[in-house]
Scaffold this motif. Structure first.
Motif, short mmCIF file in Angstrom:
data_model
loop_
_atom_site.label_atom_id
_atom_site.label_comp_id
_atom_site.label_asym_id
_atom_site.label_seq_id
_atom_site.Cartn_x
_atom_site.Cartn_y
_atom_site.Cartn_z
N ASN A 10 0.83 -1.21 0.00
CA ASN A 10 0.00 0.00 0.00
C ASN A 10 0.87 1.26 0.00
OD1 ASN A 10 -2.62 -1.17 -0.03
ND2 ASN A 10 -2.45 -1.63 2.13
N LEU A 11 2.01 1.19 0.68
CA LEU A 11 2.92 2.36 0.70
C LEU A 11 3.51 2.60 -0.69
CD1 LEU A 11 4.87 1.79 4.06
CD2 LEU A 11 2.93 3.33 3.65
N SER A 12 3.82 1.54 -1.39
CA SER A 12 4.35 1.67 -2.76
C SER A 12 3.31 2.29 -3.68
CB SER A 12 4.70 0.29 -3.34
OG SER A 12 5.81 -0.24 -2.69
N VAL A 13 2.08 1.82 -3.56
CA VAL A 13 1.03 2.34 -4.43
C VAL A 13 0.75 3.80 -4.08
CG1 VAL A 13 -1.37 2.06 -5.19
CG2 VAL A 13 0.06 0.05 -4.84
N MET A 17 1.09 6.76 -6.76
CA MET A 17 -0.08 7.61 -7.02
C MET A 17 0.24 9.08 -6.77
SD MET A 17 -2.73 5.93 -8.15
CE MET A 17 -4.21 6.85 -7.74
N ARG A 18 1.02 9.35 -5.74
CA ARG A 18 1.42 10.74 -5.45
C ARG A 18 2.22 11.31 -6.62
NH1 ARG A 18 1.06 12.61 -0.06
NH2 ARG A 18 2.67 14.13 -0.56
N GLN A 19 3.16 10.52 -7.11
CA GLN A 19 4.02 11.00 -8.20
C GLN A 19 3.20 11.23 -9.48
OE1 GLN A 19 7.23 11.42 -7.34
NE2 GLN A 19 7.88 12.26 -9.32
N LEU A 20 2.28 10.31 -9.73
CA LEU A 20 1.45 10.43 -10.92
C LEU A 20 0.53 11.65 -10.81
CD1 LEU A 20 0.95 8.99 -13.59
CD2 LEU A 20 -0.72 7.52 -12.44
N ALA A 21 -0.03 11.88 -9.63
CA ALA A 21 -0.89 13.06 -9.41
C ALA A 21 -0.10 14.34 -9.67
CB ALA A 21 -1.44 13.06 -7.99
N GLU A 22 1.13 14.36 -9.18
CA GLU A 22 1.97 15.55 -9.38
C GLU A 22 2.21 15.76 -10.87
OE1 GLU A 22 5.54 15.54 -7.00
OE2 GLU A 22 6.30 17.33 -8.02
N PHE A 30 -4.97 13.54 -2.09
CA PHE A 30 -6.16 12.72 -2.32
C PHE A 30 -5.80 11.44 -3.10
CE2 PHE A 30 -10.18 11.61 -4.47
CZ PHE A 30 -11.02 11.58 -3.37
N TRP A 31 -5.00 11.59 -4.12
CA TRP A 31 -4.58 10.42 -4.91
C TRP A 31 -3.70 9.50 -4.08
CZ3 TRP A 31 -3.96 10.32 -10.83
CH2 TRP A 31 -5.05 10.96 -11.43
N GLY A 32 -2.82 10.10 -3.27
CA GLY A 32 -1.93 9.30 -2.42
C GLY A 32 -2.74 8.49 -1.41
N LEU A 33 -3.73 9.13 -0.80
CA LEU A 33 -4.56 8.46 0.20
C LEU A 33 -5.37 7.31 -0.45
CD1 LEU A 33 -5.32 8.48 3.18
CD2 LEU A 33 -7.14 10.12 2.65
N PRO A 66 -14.88 9.89 0.42
CA PRO A 66 -15.51 10.45 -0.78
C PRO A 66 -15.87 9.34 -1.78
CG PRO A 66 -13.50 11.63 -0.24
CD PRO A 66 -13.54 10.43 0.65
N GLN A 67 -16.98 9.53 -2.44
CA GLN A 67 -17.48 8.55 -3.42
C GLN A 67 -16.45 8.29 -4.52
OE1 GLN A 67 -18.84 8.77 -6.76
NE2 GLN A 67 -19.58 6.67 -6.66
N GLU A 68 -15.78 9.36 -4.94
CA GLU A 68 -14.77 9.26 -6.01
C GLU A 68 -13.63 8.32 -5.60
OE1 GLU A 68 -13.05 13.09 -6.74
OE2 GLU A 68 -11.82 12.33 -8.39
N MET A 69 -13.25 8.40 -4.33
CA MET A 69 -12.18 7.54 -3.82
C MET A 69 -12.65 6.08 -3.80
SD MET A 69 -10.35 7.63 -0.05
CE MET A 69 -9.37 9.10 -0.33
N MET A 70 -13.86 5.84 -3.29
CA MET A 70 -14.36 4.47 -3.19
C MET A 70 -14.58 3.87 -4.58
SD MET A 70 -13.98 3.77 -0.11
CE MET A 70 -14.35 2.06 -0.47
#
Ligand SMILES: [Fe+2]
Length: 168
Positions: A10-13, A17-22, A30-33, A66-70
């Protein structure tokens, strides 16, 4: 209770996700979480794919995620189809992190930092290498307007930020 279920995958993902969001100009936190929480119920549902992510949804209900996250979390194993950029990102980052760990372990240096595009793409086309990392899912990076080599470099860069934790 939720925190103790966060594994190294989960830490890797989260890092990917953080890098991709950036890179895409999206919401990094939000993407990292979303990445951090996506496989919370992995241990409890590994023999029951149909329940995977739905147990997570039960656990998170009290936090009103948030619904978007789920939606992205439910979409990563294909329970619902990918629609948003967040959905597609989690869908392709998840297998990419496992693939990159396998690449780093196979490299003589045993370091993420030593992985270049050539090395990663050659491994990508070796069907028996890290066969569990679904190539088709990683190729879904095209839905984000990214070529595979660029996508893999972005995820690698994100994971490198936690190389101390990963030991790679
Ligand atoms: Fe999963």
């Amino acid at each position: 209770m939720v925190v103790e279920k966060i594994g190294i995958n989960n830490l890797s993902v989260e890092a990917g996700m953080r890098q991709l969001a950036e890179h895409l100009g999206e919401d990094i936190e939000f993407w990292g979480l979303t990445g951090l929480l996506h496989d919370l119920d992995y241990n409890e549902t590994k023999d029951d794919e149909a329940r995977h992510t739905y147990l997570t949804a039960e656990w998170l209900t009290q936090h009103a995620p948030p619904q978007e996250m789920m939606h992205a979390i439910h979409a990563h194993p294909g329970h619902v189809s990918c629609e948003s950029r967040l959905d597609w990102s989690l869908y392709c980052v998840d297998p990419a992190t496992g693939f990159l760990v396998a690449c780093a372990l196979m490299h003589p240096d045993k370091k993420l930092a030593s992985l270049d595009s050539d090395f990663m793409i050659r491994r990508f086309h070796e069907k028996r290498f890290a066969a569990g990392a679904l190539r088709e899912n990683m190729q879904a990076c095209s839905h984000l307007g990214l070529e595979l080599p660029d996508f893999l470099l972005i995820v690698r860069d994100g994971m490198q930020k936690i190389s101390g934790i990963l030991g790679l």
